[in-house]
Every structure is written in C-alpha cells, then in structure tokens.
Design an enzyme around this catalytic site. Structure first.
Site, PDB file in Angstrom:
ATOM      1  N   ARG A  70      -0.473  -2.933 -12.278  1.00 40.55           N
ATOM      2  CA  ARG A  70       0.680  -3.017 -11.387  1.00 40.55           C
ATOM      3  C   ARG A  70       0.739  -1.798 -10.471  1.00 40.55           C
ATOM      4  NH1 ARG A  70       4.421  -4.367 -14.769  1.00 40.55           N
ATOM      5  NH2 ARG A  70       4.577  -6.544 -14.162  1.00 40.55           N
ATOM      6  N   ALA A  71       0.363  -0.614 -10.961  1.00 44.53           N
ATOM      7  CA  ALA A  71       0.413   0.587 -10.136  1.00 44.53           C
ATOM      8  C   ALA A  71      -0.502   0.458  -8.924  1.00 44.53           C
ATOM      9  CB  ALA A  71       0.032   1.812 -10.964  1.00 44.53           C
TER      10      ALA A  71
END
Length: 665
Positions: A274-275
């Site tokens: 997700r980052a």
C-alpha cells in the site's frame, strides 16, 4: 447560517495544507491523518477544505449521490429516473459517540412498524460518498465502528446485513481524521488506511502566534466579513484543484521514478504494497498540482515525506515521524537503484579484456566486495550491548517482548468499549432480549411478542399493533477496556540479580497488550524509601513505555508504600472514571525491606488486604529467582486475592507450548 473559517486564512501548517490539497486532486491517495497537540487548528483547516472541492453531479432524489454519467446499477434507489443535478461536495462528520446504526444505516423502524415494509435508512457512509468523511479524535473511536470504517474505506462500498435488511451501496470518500497522540494511538490497521499523515505543532515564534490570534478575533467579530476578505484566495485554490484534477490523467510516471519509489519503500521496510501505491499516487498528484507533465524526483520526495512516517513504525512503541537525515539517506540510496540495470555485454568473458569489462561495468572486483563485507563485519556491532562496566550504571535494556497472555478482570463490567474483559453495553453482540434492561430495541423479539395478539387487538390492515408490554430491549455483551495499573518493584533486590532486563521486557509486553486492547495504563514504581506515581493513568501507552525504559533501579524495597500508592491512585481514578474497572499488576519478588509502621512484610500484607477490601482485581508477577525461594510473592497474592504468575507464565506462546507438551505426554 454559520460561516466557516476560510481555508486560506489558516496561518502556517504548510505540510497539512499540501496533504489536504493533494487528496482533493487525487482522492485515491486515501485521506489524511492529522496528528497534533490540542489547540492547533486541526479541525478548523479540515472543515475549510470542503468549500474548495468541485461541485458533484448527482442523480436527483438519489440518497446515495450516484453519478449521472455512471449510475450504480446496484444502488438501493435504482433505477434512476431523476434528472441530473449538481450540489456542493459534502463534509460529513463522524462523532466519537456515534452508533453503528448511524454510521452504516439501518432498518427504518417507523415504516417497518407503521407500514409493515422493510425500508432502509441510509447512514453517514452514504452521506459521505463522493465527499469528505471527517473523524475528529479518530483514536477514540469505538473499535466496532473502526472495523466498519476499515471495510468501507478498503472496498469503496458499505454492506449492511442486519434486522432483515441486506443492502450494499457505494461509499467512496476522502477520509480525514484528527487526533491528539497524548490520548492514545490508533490501531495499526486503521493507521495504514490513511494515505498521508502530518504532525501539527503550535508555532513557537511570537509573530506567527500574534497573527493567529489577530485573525481568529477578527473572524469572531464579523464571520461574514472575514470570510469575504478571503474568498478570492479560496477561489484561486478551488480553481487550481479543478485544473490539477483535469490534468491528472495526462501526468506520466516514468519507470525510473517508479523504481525510485519501490527502492525507497523497501529501504523503510514498510509492510505490504500500500505504501508504494500511495507514494506513487501522491507523486502524480503533486506533479499535477505544480503543472508538470511527468513525475520527477522532487515529487517523490514530497510524497515520501507525507506517506511514510506512520508506516515505518515496526512496533507500537516506536517513535512516530520521519527524520530528515534518515529520509535523505534513503533517497540517496534509492537514487542508485532508480536507474534500470544495464544489459550484460555479449562479449566472451574469457576473451581479451572481457573479464575486466564485466568487473568495471556490472560489479566491483571480488576483492573489493570482500573488503566491504569484511569492513562491515569488523565495524562496531551496535546490536550488542556495550562493555559490562558501563552497562550496569544505565537502565537495564529490556529483554525481547513477547505475546502476552490475556489477563482479565473477573465478572461483567459496563466500562468503555475495548478488548480485554467482558462487559455489558450498548455495543457488542446481542445475547438475549429483555423487558427491563438493555440498550435499544430488539426488533425481532418485539415483533414476536406482539404477533400472537394482532387478531384480538383488531388489526385489519398492514402494520403492527403494538403495546408497551410488547417492547423488548436488546441485551448486548462485548468487551471493555480497563485501567491497567502497573506497580513495579525497582529496588536493589531486583536489579542486583540482573532481573530488571527480563522484568522490563515482560512489562513492555503487557503494555503492548494493553495498547492493542484499548486500555488506559498507569505506572507506580517503588524503590529506596518510597513509591512514586511515575505515570498517571493515560491512554498513551507509548508514554508508559518511555518511562519504563528510563526507570532507575537500586535501593531498598518499600513494597507496602508501593501498594498504598497504587490504592490511592486507583481511588482517585475511580472518581474520574467510575465505569472503567481497574486491574492491578504487581511486579515484584516480594522481598519487602522497608515498612510503614514496623515489620515490612506485615505492612505489605496489610496494604494488600486493603486493596482486596476495595474489590480491586489484581495479578502478582513473581520475579524471584535462585535456588532458595522465600515465596513472599505468593503470600502477597493470597492477601490480594489474586493469581500469582511467574515471568514465563506471562507469555501466551510459552503457556500454549506447555499445554501441548502435557497433552502429548
């Protein structure tokens, strides 16, 4: 009509302003978490954002804000026969005390009871679709609401399965939350859902603080006139947001910058992917915001500064934030990996000069690699403690933490929602229906109670004829958060046997468990001639961990004074928060050497009896080592009416291992 404080009029906070504006350009970033001390205009600037967002085209009379160009075929209000209309983007606020019904919606009881039909009443998630969902004090939000919010934020839809209603509707929104870290941290699952995070601090220079007060007083004196003075600035920002949104699809992300993003996220060892996605989306939005056609290194740096601070924490007690030096080092390292690898030469490696070319173009010579590797191995090993001479003077380094076993307060409480002890409250699962107690209407039980009497009551049409004796309330049972007060023996009898390292690791493990179970914690330490309240009861568990790591040890053991100080602390906290039940965890070897009136051991047992008379639930953690054991901690536990556990018995994994071994035998 109340006039809001203009977005452009807020003084300072450039990172927060930029984070909000980038989310307005690219809602797919995933929202903003605003951390900061109280009184820093966090809520003011967030509320001012809604006025800058472009108007939303919706289907008229659709309660779920469907887009006329792409209406949702599964929308509960479908088919859409209404004309297209336009309205401002909404800012929907989710209060801390909101109920589950208010968040996701529920059965329309009025229509169900009067018309006999199952009708759905939308909640706040439906109202926030294609707008902003603002959660003030998001860290204080009840856990069951956090779970619902996580599902909606992840899937972009809200699902309602309750009371005979099965509904699914779109719920895509910009999630903005504010919090004061002093009041407790967020669950890691919710923390990761926020795309960006910003820490806001009050300005310390006189000029800035003066301007803040001047503008606020001017707004309070004439809200409409003050807003009118800032209207042109807000209009310019709104136009710039619209322009950047329109240009976003044309902005390109070169492969070299994508590799830079991947290398940067890998360097910080963030969990999952997700980052990487958030940094990429933020970099695209920043490039569009500044009017560029492609992302470059400056966009990636800005995105990393906003997207990575809350994702690099490997433990609940790690310090949040991103050091500038650490970021620059990671960016420098990522720059080396950003360039795609060069293809291998096709020359014969055994030909003239072939081996040399390979060494120069693709990798350092083997000798240099060995030298570097040896140099790394021969450098100072920071993972090992320093020499034994200085280690005993500093606070003991905590032993590795472990997964703590569940310690509960016996009985059934009515405290704040959490994850430790059993409780009866308006939240949680329904266990039965009742005519005298409970929270909210138990619909099915009410209908079942009224149904047999409909003919005798003369019902002839639709609807249900109800009487007072038919009403049933839902009795719910869930989990509560407790006040976990640690009373830690820091005397010489503990430190001299080098036990403080193991004790500190055990207490840190219990603190992590308290963090995950949404408890308040406090810390009483006793050493020398007295005890002190090292940390007053708080929801900030990382503050307790920081105090424990700086704990001084040595001296005699005033066990009785430690217990009396704990009793005084619990009595004061009972007045502040009477519904939150306490759990006292006494960590000691039981060797009292300082008394209150005379005999140290007898005084300690008397203090324990007073706590037992107060009805305080307690656990004694026996830290006694060695071949000769006095069993004083067990005597203390008996006086407290508490269980006595060893340090090993605090580990859930070790206890499970013992049980498995016993079953195998």
């Amino acid at each position: 009509m109340t006039v809001g404080y203009p977005f452009s009029a807020v003084v300072g906070h450039p990172d927060l302003r930029l984070a909000l504006l980038l989310n307005a350009v690219h809602p797919g970033i995933g929202g903003v978490l605003v951390r900061g001390e109280k009184g820093t205009a966090k809520s003011t600037i967030v509320r001012g954002l809604a006025a800058l967002l472009p108007a939303v085209a919706v289907v008229e009379h659709c309660r779920f804000a469907c887009d006329p160009a792409r209406p949702d075929p599964t929308c509960p209000d479908a088919p859409h026969d209404g004309a297209a209309t336009s309205r401002p983007a909404r800012l929907v606020e989710l209060p801390v005390g909101a109920t589950e019904d208010r968040l996701v919606g529920s059965l329309d009881l009025e229509r169900a009871l009067t018309e006999g039909v199952r009708a759905y009443q939308p909640g706040l998630l439906a109202g926030a679709h294609r707008g902003v969902l603002y959660v003030d004090e998001v860290n204080l939000l009840h856990d069951h609401l956090v779970d619902l919010l996580l599902d909606a934020a992840a899937m972009g839809r809200a699902h309602v399965e309750r009371e005979g209603v099965s509904i699914s509707h779109a719920a895509s929104f910009l999630l903005v939350g504010t919090m004061n870290p002093e009041e407790g941290e967020l669950r890691p699952q919710l923390l990761d859902r926020f795309g960006l995070t910003v820490t806001v601090l009050a300005a310390r220079d006189t000029d800035t603080r003066t301007e803040v007060v001047r503008r606020r007083l001017a707004y309070e004196a004439d809200p409409a006139g003050f807003a009118a003075r800032w209207t042109p600035d807000d209009a310019d920002l709104a136009a710039r947001i619209a322009t950047a949104r329109a240009a976003l699809a044309a902005v390109t992300l070169p492969d070299v910058e994508l590799r830079r993003i991947a290398a940067l996220c890998a360097a910080f060892e963030v969990d999952g992917m997700r980052a990487d996605l958030v940094v990429a989306r933020t970099a695209l939005a920043h490039a569009a915001w500044r009017g560029a056609a492609a992302v470059d290194a400056s966009d990636v740096e800005v995105a990393a500064r906003l997207a990575l601070p809350h994702r690099k924490r490997r433990d609940p007690f790690d310090e949040p934030g991103l050091e500038e030096e650490q970021l620059q080092q990671a960016l420098s390292a990522a720059a080396d990996e950003a360039e795609p690898p060069r293809p291998e030469p096709e020359d014969d490696p055994d030909g003239p000069g072939g081996g040399q070319d390979h060494g120069e173009n693709s990798a350092p010579p083997q000798g240099e690699q060995q030298s570097t590797s040896d140099g790394e191995r021969s450098g100072p090993d920071t993972s090992r403690p320093s020499g034994s001479g200085g280690g005993e003077q500093a606070p003991a380094t905590p032993a590795p933490a472990f997964r703590a076993r569940l310690l509960q307060v016996p009985g059934l409480g009515e405290g704040a929602p959490g994850r430790r002890s059993r409780s009866r409250s308006e939240f949680g699962r329904v266990v039965r229906a009742s005519t005298v107690d409970g929270h909210g209407l138990h619909l099915s039980a009410t209908v079942a109670a009224a149904a047999p009497h409909q003919s005798t009551r003369g019902r002839t049409g639709p609807g249900l004829l109800l009487r007072g004796e038919d009403v049933r309330r839902a009795v719910r049972e869930g989990k509560e958060g407790n006040l976990v007060l640690f009373a830690v023996d820091a005397s010489g009898s503990m430190a001299a046997r080098k036990r403080m390292s193991a004790v500190s690791g055990a207490v840190l493990s219990l603190l992590r468990d308290a963090y995950q179970r949404r408890d308040k914690v406090g810390l009483v330490t006793f050493r020398g001639n007295s005890a002190e309240l090292t940390l007053p009861p708080t929801s900030s568990v990382d503050a307790a961990a920081a105090r424990l790591k700086r704990l001084r040890t040595g001296g005699r053991t005033p066990l009785a004074d430690g217990l009396l100080r704990a009793r005084k602390t619990l009595a004061a906290e009972r007045l502040r928060d009477p519904r939150r039940r306490p759990l006292l965890v006494v960590v000691t070897d039981g060797r009292a050497t300082v008394g209150v009136h005379g005999d140290p051991v007898r005084d300690a047992l008397r203090a324990a009896a007073l706590l037992a008379a107060d009805g305080v639930a307690a656990i004694v953690v026996d830290c006694e080592h060695g071949l000769v054991r006095l069993g004083l901690a067990a005597r203390l536990a008996l006086a407290l009416g508490a269980n006595c556990l060893t340090l090993d018995e605090l580990s859930a994994d070790r206890v499970a291992g013992v049980v498995r071994a016993a079953r195998a035998a």
